[in-house]
Design an enzyme around this catalytic site. Sequence first.
Site, short mmCIF file in Angstrom:
data_model
loop_
_atom_site.label_atom_id
_atom_site.label_comp_id
_atom_site.label_asym_id
_atom_site.label_seq_id
_atom_site.Cartn_x
_atom_site.Cartn_y
_atom_site.Cartn_z
N SER A 166 9.42 -27.79 -19.53
CA SER A 166 9.26 -26.99 -20.74
C SER A 166 10.36 -25.93 -20.79
O SER A 166 10.62 -25.25 -19.80
CB SER A 166 7.88 -26.32 -20.74
OG SER A 166 7.74 -25.47 -21.85
N CYS B 217 10.02 -13.33 -23.79
CA CYS B 217 9.20 -13.72 -24.95
C CYS B 217 8.06 -12.71 -25.12
O CYS B 217 7.45 -12.28 -24.13
CB CYS B 217 8.65 -15.12 -24.79
SG CYS B 217 9.98 -16.33 -24.61
N CYS C 193 1.06 -27.51 -12.34
CA CYS C 193 1.95 -26.69 -13.15
C CYS C 193 2.76 -25.80 -12.20
O CYS C 193 2.22 -25.00 -11.46
CB CYS C 193 1.12 -25.85 -14.12
SG CYS C 193 2.12 -24.79 -15.14
N CYS D 215 4.36 -13.41 -23.57
CA CYS D 215 4.24 -14.08 -22.27
C CYS D 215 4.06 -13.09 -21.12
O CYS D 215 4.84 -12.14 -20.98
CB CYS D 215 5.48 -14.93 -22.03
SG CYS D 215 5.49 -15.72 -20.43
N GLU E 227 3.31 -18.47 -8.58
CA GLU E 227 2.05 -19.11 -9.00
C GLU E 227 2.20 -20.60 -9.23
O GLU E 227 3.18 -21.05 -9.82
CB GLU E 227 1.63 -18.51 -10.35
CG GLU E 227 0.83 -17.28 -10.24
CD GLU E 227 0.36 -16.82 -11.63
OE1 GLU E 227 0.06 -15.64 -11.75
OE2 GLU E 227 0.30 -17.63 -12.56
N LEU F 179 8.67 -23.96 -29.40
CA LEU F 179 9.17 -23.65 -30.73
C LEU F 179 8.47 -22.38 -31.26
O LEU F 179 9.12 -21.39 -31.58
CB LEU F 179 8.92 -24.85 -31.67
CG LEU F 179 9.49 -24.74 -33.07
CD1 LEU F 179 11.00 -24.60 -33.06
CD2 LEU F 179 9.08 -25.96 -33.91
N HIS F 180 7.17 -22.43 -31.33
CA HIS F 180 6.31 -21.27 -31.62
C HIS F 180 6.51 -20.59 -32.98
O HIS F 180 5.84 -19.60 -33.28
CB HIS F 180 6.43 -20.18 -30.54
CG HIS F 180 6.12 -20.67 -29.16
ND1 HIS F 180 5.21 -21.67 -28.89
CD2 HIS F 180 6.61 -20.30 -27.94
CE1 HIS F 180 5.16 -21.87 -27.59
NE2 HIS F 180 6.00 -21.07 -26.99
N CYS G 107 0.17 -17.85 -17.74
CA CYS G 107 1.04 -17.89 -16.57
C CYS G 107 1.49 -16.48 -16.22
O CYS G 107 1.80 -15.70 -17.10
CB CYS G 107 2.26 -18.74 -16.84
SG CYS G 107 1.84 -20.34 -17.47
N CYS H 172 10.92 -13.81 -15.28
CA CYS H 172 11.71 -14.58 -16.24
C CYS H 172 12.53 -13.60 -17.05
O CYS H 172 12.07 -12.51 -17.35
CB CYS H 172 10.77 -15.36 -17.17
SG CYS H 172 11.66 -16.38 -18.38
N1 SAH Z 1 9.92 -20.92 -19.81
C1 SAH Z 1 9.47 -22.17 -20.26
C2 SAH Z 1 8.35 -22.75 -19.41
C3 SAH Z 1 7.32 -21.81 -18.92
S1 SAH Z 1 6.22 -21.16 -20.13
C4 SAH Z 1 9.05 -22.10 -21.72
O1 SAH Z 1 8.98 -21.00 -22.25
O2 SAH Z 1 8.84 -23.14 -22.32
C5 SAH Z 1 5.21 -22.56 -20.51
C6 SAH Z 1 4.54 -22.49 -21.86
O3 SAH Z 1 3.53 -21.48 -21.87
C7 SAH Z 1 5.51 -22.16 -22.99
O4 SAH Z 1 5.31 -22.98 -24.11
C8 SAH Z 1 5.12 -20.74 -23.28
O5 SAH Z 1 5.52 -20.37 -24.57
C9 SAH Z 1 3.63 -20.76 -23.07
N2 SAH Z 1 3.00 -19.44 -22.95
C10 SAH Z 1 3.53 -18.30 -22.48
N3 SAH Z 1 2.65 -17.28 -22.58
C11 SAH Z 1 1.53 -17.79 -23.14
C12 SAH Z 1 0.27 -17.25 -23.50
N4 SAH Z 1 -0.01 -15.97 -23.30
N5 SAH Z 1 -0.66 -18.08 -24.05
C13 SAH Z 1 -0.36 -19.39 -24.24
N6 SAH Z 1 0.79 -19.96 -23.92
C14 SAH Z 1 1.74 -19.17 -23.37
FE1 SF4 Z 2 10.02 -17.03 -19.87
FE2 SF4 Z 2 8.80 -19.17 -20.93
FE3 SF4 Z 2 7.52 -16.81 -20.64
FE4 SF4 Z 2 9.44 -17.06 -22.46
S1 SF4 Z 2 7.48 -18.18 -22.42
S2 SF4 Z 2 9.17 -15.32 -21.04
S3 SF4 Z 2 10.85 -18.41 -21.42
S4 SF4 Z 2 8.27 -18.12 -19.01
#
Ligand code: SAH
Ligand code: SF4
Length: 349
Positions: free
Chosen positions: A193, A115, A104, A118, A91, A217-218, A335, A111
């Site tokens: 990121s 997380c 983006c 995600c 994507e 960070l989250h 994403c 991945c």
């Molecule tokens: N793997 C890297 C980059 C890809 S994710 C990372 O984790 O930083 C890019 C951003 O999208 C990250 O900050 C991630 O935490 C956030 N993200 C993932 N799932 C999400 C969701 N459902 N809603 C909002 N942001 C999300």
């Molecule tokens: Fe991977 Fe980033 Fe999604 Fe975490 S937030 S699962 S590191 S893509």
Amino acid sequence: MKTNLLALTPAEIAALMEIMGEPAYRAAQILDWLWHKGAESFAQMTNLPLSLRQKLEQQVDIGFLEVLAKQKSADGTEKLLLDLADGQTVETVILPYDIGDSACISTQVGCRMGCAFCASGQPGFIRNLTAAEIMAQVLQVRNLLQRKGRKLKNLVLMGTGEPLDNWTATVAFLEAVQDPQRLGMSLRHITLSTSGLVPKILALAEKGWPLNLAVSLHAPNNKIRNRLMPINKKYPIEELLPACDLYVEKTGRRITYEYILLAEVNDGSQHARECAQLLSGRICHVNLIPFNAVPGMQWQPSPPEKVIAFRNVLKSHGINATIRRKMGADIAAACGQLRNICKNKTRGE
Ligand code: SAH
Ligand code: SF4
């Protein structure tokens, strides 16, 4: 397997021309077509002799990716699903901003970071993208925008995947980005990121590149971060933040800390105060991200008033914070979602 033109450095293209018995200036012509004029096929390279174009066609793959599906949001955000040579998909999102369009980009298929919030991580890890596949996404967007008279100004490595978990390809990609003979874009316009792979953040700091770093960070403490991001058990906050400090020191770039606000998980005023304490004295910016709900997941987005209250607490402690504009909410914007939806439709899996 044919050679992938997008994967070649200018020196390697020159060597290829030599092997093919072509004059040296052909390499410069090909580079110009591919990287600057936006050619997507050898047929478009009209100042090359037909015989060379045919030879290239047979021996070399230009490396562009076909668009399998497209979704356009009411706010102009466009999501592309691109077809990789092995049948996997990736994507790429186009984000139109007044200050200049942004893309983006994904760095992996799936991945492995897992997380909890995600969509990208949901199907697990499939494979790394090559540097050429990462770059093909950029060229796709650049060419698409160019045809509309628009210009690609910024890139964010925030699509599917963890860029620092695909270190070799990501570094090769960033080298091609900066190379004036190739993309020729300053790393000041690129943001990478990461979920926080400490050794790789340190390695990136050593490069000294003016690349913007965003760190997911989250959470304001290890207890919550462990729950949301398994990587925190390996690289906890007390190791992550000093690595980020070193990045700032070596590169002179400010760090953006990303913080998704999840209702009743990390969005209370006590969490905001804890977060402010954690970041106090650091050269940084906090980007508060409204959570994009993912089907089948337990998490809920924080109500808007709590997002604003969170930002205000950070600001009152002197921490620079903004709320990310939610874009593409109507097109399964988190994403990985388009890929998850289309997997069944386009590939009959
Ligand atoms: N793997 C890297 C980059 C890809 S994710 C990372 O984790 O930083 C890019 C951003 O999208 C990250 O900050 C991630 O935490 C956030 N993200 C993932 N799932 C999400 C969701 N459902 N809603 C909002 N942001 C999300
Ligand atoms: Fe991977 Fe980033 Fe999604 Fe975490 S937030 S699962 S590191 S893509």
